[in-house]
Design a protein around this motif. Structure first.
Motif, mmCIF file in Angstrom:
data_model
loop_
_atom_site.group_PDB
_atom_site.id
_atom_site.type_symbol
_atom_site.label_atom_id
_atom_site.label_comp_id
_atom_site.label_asym_id
_atom_site.label_seq_id
_atom_site.Cartn_x
_atom_site.Cartn_y
_atom_site.Cartn_z
ATOM 1 N N LEU A 81 1.002 -1.168 0.035
ATOM 2 C CA LEU A 81 0.082 -0.034 0.092
ATOM 3 C C LEU A 81 0.997 1.340 0.045
ATOM 4 N N VAL A 82 1.007 1.962 -0.961
ATOM 5 C CA VAL A 82 1.496 3.354 -1.086
ATOM 6 C C VAL A 82 0.622 4.396 -0.669
ATOM 7 N N LEU A 83 1.265 5.054 0.265
ATOM 8 C CA LEU A 83 0.340 5.853 1.119
ATOM 9 C C LEU A 83 0.010 7.261 0.479
ATOM 10 N N PRO A 84 -1.152 7.758 0.896
ATOM 11 C CA PRO A 84 -1.452 8.933 0.229
ATOM 12 C C PRO A 84 -0.411 10.139 0.864
ATOM 13 N N ALA A 85 -0.426 11.117 -0.002
ATOM 14 C CA ALA A 85 0.699 12.178 0.063
ATOM 15 C C ALA A 85 1.051 12.426 1.589
ATOM 16 N N GLU A 86 0.179 12.705 2.308
ATOM 17 C CA GLU A 86 0.248 13.506 3.685
ATOM 18 C C GLU A 86 0.664 12.402 4.768
ATOM 19 N N HIS A 87 0.795 11.080 4.403
ATOM 20 C CA HIS A 87 0.883 10.198 5.392
ATOM 21 C C HIS A 87 2.519 9.620 5.437
ATOM 22 N N ARG A 88 2.861 9.479 6.518
ATOM 23 C CA ARG A 88 4.467 8.873 6.700
ATOM 24 C C ARG A 88 4.126 7.629 7.289
ATOM 25 N N ALA A 89 4.864 6.599 6.446
ATOM 26 C CA ALA A 89 4.827 5.013 6.751
ATOM 27 C C ALA A 89 5.385 4.946 8.174
ATOM 28 N N GLN A 90 6.235 5.337 8.770
ATOM 29 C CA GLN A 90 6.843 5.018 10.051
ATOM 30 C C GLN A 90 5.818 5.478 11.242
ATOM 31 N N ALA A 91 5.192 6.548 10.883
ATOM 32 C CA ALA A 91 4.420 7.225 11.853
ATOM 33 C C ALA A 91 2.923 6.447 11.639
ATOM 34 N N LEU A 92 2.585 5.914 10.515
ATOM 35 C CA LEU A 92 1.438 5.083 10.447
ATOM 36 C C LEU A 92 1.640 3.636 11.074
ATOM 37 N N VAL A 93 2.779 3.059 10.953
ATOM 38 C CA VAL A 93 3.268 1.729 11.429
ATOM 39 C C VAL A 93 3.009 1.883 13.231
ATOM 40 N N GLU A 94 3.379 2.861 13.499
ATOM 41 C CA GLU A 94 3.638 3.148 14.950
ATOM 42 C C GLU A 94 1.769 3.193 15.622
ATOM 43 N N THR A 95 1.018 4.368 15.027
ATOM 44 C CA THR A 95 -0.353 4.409 15.132
ATOM 45 C C THR A 95 -1.178 3.047 15.002
ATOM 46 N N LEU A 96 -0.791 2.302 14.022
ATOM 47 C CA LEU A 96 -1.379 1.060 13.881
ATOM 48 C C LEU A 96 -1.039 -0.053 14.974
ATOM 49 N N GLU A 97 0.356 -0.003 15.253
ATOM 50 C CA GLU A 97 0.488 -0.814 16.382
ATOM 51 C C GLU A 97 -0.131 -0.592 17.898
ATOM 52 N N HIS A 98 -0.172 0.784 18.128
ATOM 53 C CA HIS A 98 -1.001 1.075 19.287
ATOM 54 C C HIS A 98 -2.454 0.674 19.332
ATOM 55 N N SER A 99 -3.044 0.684 17.897
ATOM 56 C CA SER A 99 -4.409 0.437 17.771
ATOM 57 C C SER A 99 -4.603 -1.247 17.687
ATOM 58 N N GLY A 100 -3.330 -1.887 17.693
ATOM 59 C CA GLY A 100 -3.657 -3.436 17.696
ATOM 60 C C GLY A 100 -3.330 -4.090 16.376
ATOM 61 N N VAL A 101 -2.744 -3.569 15.264
ATOM 62 C CA VAL A 101 -2.286 -4.203 14.165
ATOM 63 C C VAL A 101 -0.885 -3.915 13.754
ATOM 64 N N ARG A 102 -0.293 -5.108 13.351
ATOM 65 C CA ARG A 102 1.020 -4.793 13.193
ATOM 66 C C ARG A 102 1.194 -5.038 11.582
ATOM 67 N N VAL A 103 1.789 -4.093 11.041
ATOM 68 C CA VAL A 103 2.280 -4.064 9.585
ATOM 69 C C VAL A 103 3.859 -3.901 9.388
ATOM 70 N N ALA A 104 4.358 -3.906 8.147
ATOM 71 C CA ALA A 104 5.784 -3.708 8.013
ATOM 72 C C ALA A 104 5.923 -2.378 7.203
ATOM 73 N N SER A 105 6.832 -1.516 7.532
ATOM 74 C CA SER A 105 6.914 -0.216 6.865
ATOM 75 C C SER A 105 8.120 -0.541 5.658
ATOM 76 N N ALA A 106 8.122 0.132 4.711
ATOM 77 C CA ALA A 106 9.003 0.064 3.615
ATOM 78 C C ALA A 106 10.333 0.141 4.031
ATOM 79 N N GLU A 107 10.603 0.887 5.118
ATOM 80 C CA GLU A 107 12.195 0.946 5.554
ATOM 81 C C GLU A 107 12.535 -0.239 5.929
ATOM 82 N N THR A 108 12.115 -1.236 6.473
ATOM 83 C CA THR A 108 12.475 -2.419 6.698
ATOM 84 C C THR A 108 13.096 -3.315 5.361
ATOM 85 N N PHE A 109 12.660 -2.887 4.169
ATOM 86 C CA PHE A 109 13.269 -3.592 3.012
ATOM 87 C C PHE A 109 14.169 -3.059 2.275
#
Ligand code: PLP
Length: 463
Positions: free
Chosen positions: A389-417
């Motif tokens: 999922l390529v994020l809409p312009a205003e979103h940052r992957a790392q921030a979204l990954v952290e928000t999701l983790e706090h909300s109970g969902v884990r995904v991987a950000s592009a940084e990892t790869f």
């Protein structure tokens, strides 16, 4: 004696360009841990800059924690943990979390029971038990290799049992290929985003990684040729069917061009076929186009289960002996007990039934993802485990990954790869296969949709 002499970007102040070049060289392994940076005056002379410029650049890199200056001895590249890429994907699960970070097969209700049946069957076969308890000799694996060869061939991945070496899964196959083909300091090319296991293993084996751009057709062969011109590499690690993490497939034209280039420049291909797609969703494997220079890596991890740790590499005959030696040096041989279970499972028809179920389940899950996230820039491939999922312009992957983790969902950000100093795109990988069931996936998707609907946090706190 020649000294390390980088090419500097023409943009911005010289000291910054030099600091960036040093960081890049450390990240891609060109300057390995423990390496001493050149004396400042000599580097200044070589680059045609002042000593002050080099001093400022070294100080900048030191601030970022990649090197340490030791009074009287010089500046040295610091050691870094080798499994950093893996650690970022794996993390520690917490209760209530829907973990869509790992590339796992969808849980099948009878997978464990099937394993139990094969174990019980083996327990009643004295010859199998004898083989399982003795040190495995090459010829004791013949039956298992044949079973692997028959199954792969029936899947359209035609191989001869004599070309196969049984391994302890995909990661082991990749590491064997690397150690058979490459020595410390050699260069290994890969797509600019790549499987974190390869990035980690390359670092541990002190290989220098060369990041190659790719697009929706797969690896950019013209860019690969240019990279080879500048920094010749011995081998390319590539995922032609289902690129991890973006799901991109290498087009037929690019496959031909890649193989032609590998022949012209004489480099090896390590073809990762671990993500197993339905035959009609696959192209011609590289090992069939260039059998003399391709090692094909296969594992049962994405079909039967990752815990079995079983797979094969298919190799051109002249390389098999080197692969055998690498395997001996690592572990003598994979356990015959496990190869016996995996081989029987593949041979019995049960693996085909499991796979047919898996493809259907993945289709249903992909439809759910499309329904929830279809308005975004989303990529999936038939039979694949994840969505990119390529994020809409205003979103940052790392921030979204952290928000999701706090909300109970884990995904991987592009940084990892990211290979070397590749800039991470603002994108995430969602492993839809890893959810324990469709209900959990639906919950997780709802949370992702909500997070994407929220405004990205303002950035004006920084001045
Ligand atoms: C692209 C790719 N290659 C190799 C592997 C490693 O396979 P195995 O688990 O069999 O070691 C993985 C595991 O996720 C993978 O995604």
């Amino acid at each position: 004696m020649t000294i390390w002499n980088p090419e500097l970007s023409q943009e911005g102040p010289r000291y910054r360009a030099l600091a960036q070049a040093i960081e890049r060289a450390i990240n891609n392994g060109e300057l390995p841990p423990g390496e001493k940076l050149p004396p400042q005056r000599r580097l200044a002379d070589a680059l045609g800059v002042t000593v002050g410029t080099v001093t400022r650049a070294y100080a900048l890199v030191e601030q970022s924690g990649l090197v340490s200056a030791q009074v009287g001895s010089g500046t040295f590249v610091k050691a870094r943990p080798t499994a950093e890429g893996f650690a970022r994907v794996i993390g520690a699960p917490h209760e209530g979390l829907v973990d869509l970070g790992m590339s796992l097969p969808p849980p099948h209700p009878t997978r464990q029971a099937t394993l139990g049946r094969f174990m019980s069957a083996m327990a009643l076969e004295p010859a199998a038990l004898e083989q399982a308890i003795d040190y495995p000799l090459d010829d004791s694996m013949t039956t298992h290799r044949q079973r692997y060869a028959d199954w792969l061939t029936a899947q359209g991945l035609t191989v001869d049992a004599d070309e196969l070496l049984i391994t302890q899964g995909g990661m082991n196959g990749i590491a064997l290929a690397m150690s058979a083909l490459l020595s410390p300091g050699d260069r290994l090319a890969a797509e600019a985003l790549s499987y974190p296991g390869v990035i980690s293993a390359a670092r541990q084996q002190a290989l220098k990684m060369v990041a190659v751009p790719f697009d929706e057709q797969g690896i950019d062969v013209a860019a690969l040729a240019a990279r080879h011109e500048r920094t010749p590499f011995k081998a390319l690690y590539v995922m032609p069917e289902h690129h991890n993490p973006t799901t991109v497939q290498l087009s037929p034209e690019r496959r031909e061009a890649l193989v032609a280039l590998a022949r012209e420049r004489d480099f090896w291909l390590i073809e990762d076929g671990v993500m197993h797609l339905p035959p009609e969703a696959r192209g011609t494997p590289l090992y069939q186009l260039a059998p003399e220079r391709t090692i094909f890596v296969f594992s049962v991890a994405k079909i039967l289960g990752g815990g079995l740790r079983s797979g094969v590499v298919r190799s051109p005959a002249p390389l098999l002996e080197r692969l055998h030696i690498s395997l001996r040096n690592q572990c003598w041989a994979p356990p015959a007990l496990i190869a016996g279970i995996a081989g029987r499972w593949l041979d019995s028809g049960e693996a085909d039934r499991l796979l047919a179920w898996q493809f259907e389940e993945l289709e249903a899950r992909q439809a759910m993802v499309r329904e929830a996230l279809g308005e975004f820039d989303l990529s999936m491939r038939r039979g694949g485990f994840y969505a990119w999922l390529v994020l809409p312009a205003e979103h940052r992957a790392q921030a979204l990954v952290e928000t999701l983790e706090h909300s109970g969902v884990r995904v991987a950000s592009a940084e990892t790869f990211c290979v070397g100093s590749t800039a991470a795109p603002q994108a995430i990988r969602i492993c839809l296969s890893a959810a324990p069931g469709r209900e959990a996936l639906a919950q997780a998707l709802e949370i992702i949709v909500q997070a994407l609907a929220q405004n990205a946090p303002p950035r004006w706190q920084t001045v």
